[in-house]
Motif scaffolding. Structure first.
Motif, PDB file in Angstrom:
ATOM      1  N   LEU A  87     -13.440  -3.119  -1.766  1.00  0.00           N
ATOM      2  CA  LEU A  87     -14.210  -2.087  -2.465  1.00  0.00           C
ATOM      3  C   LEU A  87     -15.667  -2.546  -2.584  1.00  0.00           C
ATOM      4  O   LEU A  87     -15.983  -3.720  -2.348  1.00  0.00           O
ATOM      5  CB  LEU A  87     -13.603  -1.820  -3.846  1.00  0.00           C
ATOM      6  N   ASP A  88     -16.535  -1.610  -2.982  1.00  0.00           N
ATOM      7  CA  ASP A  88     -17.970  -1.929  -3.045  1.00  0.00           C
ATOM      8  C   ASP A  88     -18.238  -3.193  -3.859  1.00  0.00           C
ATOM      9  O   ASP A  88     -19.017  -4.049  -3.458  1.00  0.00           O
ATOM     10  CB  ASP A  88     -18.747  -0.764  -3.686  1.00  0.00           C
ATOM     11  N   HIS A  89     -17.608  -3.282  -5.031  1.00  0.00           N
ATOM     12  CA  HIS A  89     -17.928  -4.421  -5.907  1.00  0.00           C
ATOM     13  C   HIS A  89     -17.400  -5.744  -5.347  1.00  0.00           C
ATOM     14  O   HIS A  89     -17.968  -6.796  -5.644  1.00  0.00           O
ATOM     15  CB  HIS A  89     -17.426  -4.184  -7.340  1.00  0.00           C
ATOM     16  N   HIS A  90     -16.339  -5.685  -4.529  1.00  0.00           N
ATOM     17  CA  HIS A  90     -15.883  -6.925  -3.885  1.00  0.00           C
ATOM     18  C   HIS A  90     -16.941  -7.415  -2.892  1.00  0.00           C
ATOM     19  O   HIS A  90     -17.274  -8.611  -2.866  1.00  0.00           O
ATOM     20  CB  HIS A  90     -14.569  -6.690  -3.122  1.00  0.00           C
ATOM     21  N   ALA A  91     -17.445  -6.497  -2.079  1.00  0.00           N
ATOM     22  CA  ALA A  91     -18.461  -6.880  -1.089  1.00  0.00           C
ATOM     23  C   ALA A  91     -19.736  -7.337  -1.797  1.00  0.00           C
ATOM     24  O   ALA A  91     -20.390  -8.300  -1.378  1.00  0.00           O
ATOM     25  CB  ALA A  91     -18.758  -5.708  -0.151  1.00  0.00           C
ATOM     26  N   SER A  92     -20.081  -6.680  -2.897  1.00  0.00           N
ATOM     27  CA  SER A  92     -21.312  -7.040  -3.611  1.00  0.00           C
ATOM     28  C   SER A  92     -21.223  -8.440  -4.203  1.00  0.00           C
ATOM     29  O   SER A  92     -22.184  -9.207  -4.152  1.00  0.00           O
ATOM     30  CB  SER A  92     -21.585  -6.023  -4.737  1.00  0.00           C
ATOM     31  N   LEU A  93     -20.059  -8.768  -4.775  1.00  0.00           N
ATOM     32  CA  LEU A  93     -19.917 -10.109  -5.362  1.00  0.00           C
ATOM     33  C   LEU A  93     -20.067 -11.171  -4.275  1.00  0.00           C
ATOM     34  O   LEU A  93     -20.726 -12.200  -4.471  1.00  0.00           O
ATOM     35  CB  LEU A  93     -18.559 -10.258  -6.067  1.00  0.00           C
ATOM     36  N   ALA A  94     -19.482 -10.917  -3.126  1.00  0.00           N
ATOM     37  CA  ALA A  94     -19.570 -11.880  -2.022  1.00  0.00           C
ATOM     38  C   ALA A  94     -21.014 -12.022  -1.556  1.00  0.00           C
ATOM     39  O   ALA A  94     -21.507 -13.130  -1.316  1.00  0.00           O
ATOM     40  CB  ALA A  94     -18.690 -11.430  -0.859  1.00  0.00           C
ATOM     41  N   LYS A  95     -21.714 -10.884  -1.441  1.00  0.00           N
ATOM     42  CA  LYS A  95     -23.106 -10.951  -0.966  1.00  0.00           C
ATOM     43  C   LYS A  95     -23.952 -11.729  -1.973  1.00  0.00           C
ATOM     44  O   LYS A  95     -24.745 -12.589  -1.610  1.00  0.00           O
ATOM     45  CB  LYS A  95     -23.644  -9.528  -0.755  1.00  0.00           C
ATOM     46  N   SER A  96     -23.786 -11.448  -3.251  1.00  0.00           N
ATOM     47  CA  SER A  96     -24.636 -12.140  -4.229  1.00  0.00           C
ATOM     48  C   SER A  96     -24.253 -13.616  -4.335  1.00  0.00           C
ATOM     49  O   SER A  96     -25.118 -14.488  -4.360  1.00  0.00           O
ATOM     50  CB  SER A  96     -24.608 -11.424  -5.586  1.00  0.00           C
ATOM     51  N   PHE A  97     -22.952 -13.921  -4.351  1.00  0.00           N
ATOM     52  CA  PHE A  97     -22.528 -15.321  -4.497  1.00  0.00           C
ATOM     53  C   PHE A  97     -22.958 -16.157  -3.294  1.00  0.00           C
ATOM     54  O   PHE A  97     -23.575 -17.219  -3.432  1.00  0.00           O
ATOM     55  CB  PHE A  97     -21.002 -15.398  -4.673  1.00  0.00           C
ATOM     56  N   CYS A  98     -22.634 -15.667  -2.100  1.00  0.00           N
ATOM     57  CA  CYS A  98     -22.902 -16.485  -0.899  1.00  0.00           C
ATOM     58  C   CYS A  98     -24.401 -16.622  -0.632  1.00  0.00           C
ATOM     59  O   CYS A  98     -24.852 -17.675  -0.165  1.00  0.00           O
ATOM     60  CB  CYS A  98     -22.197 -15.903   0.323  1.00  0.00           C
ATOM     61  N   THR A  99     -25.179 -15.581  -0.902  1.00  0.00           N
ATOM     62  CA  THR A  99     -26.623 -15.724  -0.647  1.00  0.00           C
ATOM     63  C   THR A  99     -27.268 -16.648  -1.680  1.00  0.00           C
ATOM     64  O   THR A  99     -28.211 -17.376  -1.359  1.00  0.00           O
ATOM     65  CB  THR A  99     -27.347 -14.366  -0.607  1.00  0.00           C
ATOM     66  N   ALA A 100     -26.747 -16.637  -2.908  1.00  0.00           N
ATOM     67  CA  ALA A 100     -27.297 -17.563  -3.915  1.00  0.00           C
ATOM     68  C   ALA A 100     -26.958 -19.011  -3.555  1.00  0.00           C
ATOM     69  O   ALA A 100     -27.806 -19.911  -3.662  1.00  0.00           O
ATOM     70  CB  ALA A 100     -26.769 -17.207  -5.298  1.00  0.00           C
ATOM     71  N   ARG A 101     -25.725 -19.230  -3.110  1.00  0.00           N
ATOM     72  CA  ARG A 101     -25.336 -20.590  -2.679  1.00  0.00           C
ATOM     73  C   ARG A 101     -26.181 -21.001  -1.462  1.00  0.00           C
ATOM     74  O   ARG A 101     -26.607 -22.145  -1.342  1.00  0.00           O
ATOM     75  CB  ARG A 101     -23.849 -20.642  -2.300  1.00  0.00           C
ATOM     76  N   MET A 102     -26.414 -20.038  -0.571  1.00  0.00           N
ATOM     77  CA  MET A 102     -27.207 -20.330   0.631  1.00  0.00           C
ATOM     78  C   MET A 102     -28.605 -20.818   0.261  1.00  0.00           C
ATOM     79  O   MET A 102     -29.125 -21.769   0.856  1.00  0.00           O
ATOM     80  CB  MET A 102     -27.306 -19.064   1.481  1.00  0.00           C
TER      81      MET A 102
END
Ligand code: FAD
Length: 423
Positions: A351-366
């Protein structure tokens, strides 16, 4: 008897010598250091044999074809067109999409391939992500069967390259409600007016997906526009970027651009349909930001194993090992998160919020990972020929595009609290 000064100097030398000698011996005679492995938890082992073979092929292409050239293109703000014939041979077009001449495959495979592309070069991955995910994905998700039949096969062959025009010069995060590009229908022809900014691939590609507000019902609709043959469609290349310099971004101007009804995406009737495309591509950006971390980590470890200070490779220092372990922790956490998301996506549960959490988490870690990598390189971290500077700079664009961290977290926030904080 008091020792002479010469005697004391000799003693000091003899005491220090074994320490220095041992350090030098460590550097010169120790066995070869372990090769960097950014798949610490062996995620590749979850792929089937055919999938793994493709991922390996992509890695070989990135290592052999892209890596030797990419820094020069990055410095020149130029796209490496010379790589396209060999890239086409990989037959990746339409990965993750079924039918219509597309490569197909699971979303997990798509994720691993995007990760590999970005491990080699985040710009090259972005070029492909814009084409395959944003442009082909819009037609795949929002087009009619006839539109898919017409546009997807040549795009899958990479004979026609696409872009995706959503963001505008004055409206980025607020585009859903604030879009100013207009579409007006008269009989079977639409007239588009407005501007789209930051559009990846647009200065040279063939097909643009343009999102515009229909003045009749105030809804956002998508249009397939042929860049090179539509009067009123012009593109100006955005110059002097400091991130993803290999990707060519453009400012598109649409001045009384006339597009047939046959080119309006027939299942794209509101911004909700645009958001379905963004859900798919934010998932891919999660993988790409993970790949960017892998590339940064591998270059950093290799450098730390070779760079000698105080008579030792800097990789032998505790504080440097701490940075390397933290980098690998970020890489591995991002990979595991993305693998689970791939399972959800392949199971139809994304769902949208699943993809959003991944985008925000992984880009912040990056952002953390590439900064720690740059730190380990010292001064060499700010020159292009050591590579890490490219990952460091490119990470900034991945962090902001496809919706900023704040926008992703607002989507997550709405889902978990039941309260929308969008203003
Ligand atoms: C290299 C690159 C490639 C791109 N490619 C494409 C492309 O191919 N197609 C396309 O359509 N677009 C593309 N974009 C545009 C990208 O999607 C936007 O830059 C992004 O959505 C953010 O919009 P903005 O830059 O206008 O920032 P703004 O919306 O102006 O935001 C600026 C800052 O304010 C914050 N902010 C805004 N509103 C809020 C709020 N309500 N609450 C809290 N914080 C807020 C943001 O998080 C951000 O930190 C690309 C961008 C880049 C850099």
């Amino acid at each position: 008897m008091r020792p002479s000064r010469k005697h004391l100097d000799v003693c000091r030398f003899v005491v220090r010598m074994p320490v220095v000698a041992a350090a030098v011996r460590d550097v010169k005679t120790s066995k070869a250091p372990p090769a960097p492995n950014s798949d610490f938890y062996e995620l590749a082992g979850t792929l089937g044999a055919d999938e793994l073979a493709l991922v390996r092929e992509v890695r070989a292409f990135m290592d052999s074809n892209v890596a030797p050239l990419i820094n020069r293109y990055w410095m020149d703000d130029a796209f490496p067109f010379e790589l396209l014939p060999a890239f086409k041979q990989l037959n990746l077009g339409g990965l993750g999409l079924e039918g219509y001449g597309c490569r197909g495959g699971s979303h997990k495979l798509l994720g691993f391939v995007m990760m590999e592309l970005s491990r080699g070069d985040p710009s090259f991955a972005t070029f492909f992500g814009v084409h395959d995910g944003l442009a082909m994905g819009s037609i795949y998700l929002d087009g009619s069967p006839e539109q898919k039949e017409k546009w997807l096969p040549p795009m899958a062959r990479l004979d026609k390259i696409g872009c995706f025009g959503l963001t505008e010069p004055d409206v980025g995060s607020g585009i859903a409600g604030g879009m100013t590009t207009t579409a007006v229908r008269e009989n079977d022809t639409w007239t588009l007016n407005g501007q789209k900014k930051w559009i990846g691939n647009s200065p040279w590609c063939d097909v643009s997906i343009i999102w515009a507000r229909d003045l009749a019902d105030d809804q956002v609709k998508g249009f397939i526009v042929e860049n090179k043959s539509t009067p009123g469609f012009t593109v100006e290349k955005i110059q002097d970027k400091i991130s993803l310099k290999v990707v060519q971004n453009g400012l598109i101007t649409l001045k009384d651009c006339r597009v047939p009804e046959a080119n309006r995406l027939q299942s794209g009737n509101s911004f909700r349909d645009t958001a379905r495309v963004l859900r798919m591509t934010r998932y891919a950006v999660g993988w790409m930001s993970t790949g960017c971390q892998m590339g940064a980590y591998e270059h950093t470890l290799r450098y730390a194993q070779k760079r000698v200070q105080f008579g030792k490779p800097i990789a032998a220092f505790q504080l440097v090992q701490d940075l390397l372990a933290r980098m690998l922790g970020n890489v591995t956490a991002s990979q595991c998160l993305m693998l689970r998301l791939a399972e959800m996506d392949d199971g139809g549960k994304l769902l949208d919020h699943h993809a959003s959490l991944a985008k925000s988490f992984c880009t912040a870690r990056m952002r953390e990972t590439v900064a720690w990598g740059r730190e380990v390189f010292g001064a060499n971290g700010i020159v292009i020929d050591h590579n890490i500077g490219r990952y460091f700079a490119d990470a900034e664009a991945l962090y902001s595009y496809e919706g900023t961290l704040q926008m992703q977290n607002l989507i997550v926030g709405k889902a978990i609290t039941g309260l929308s904080a969008f203003v």
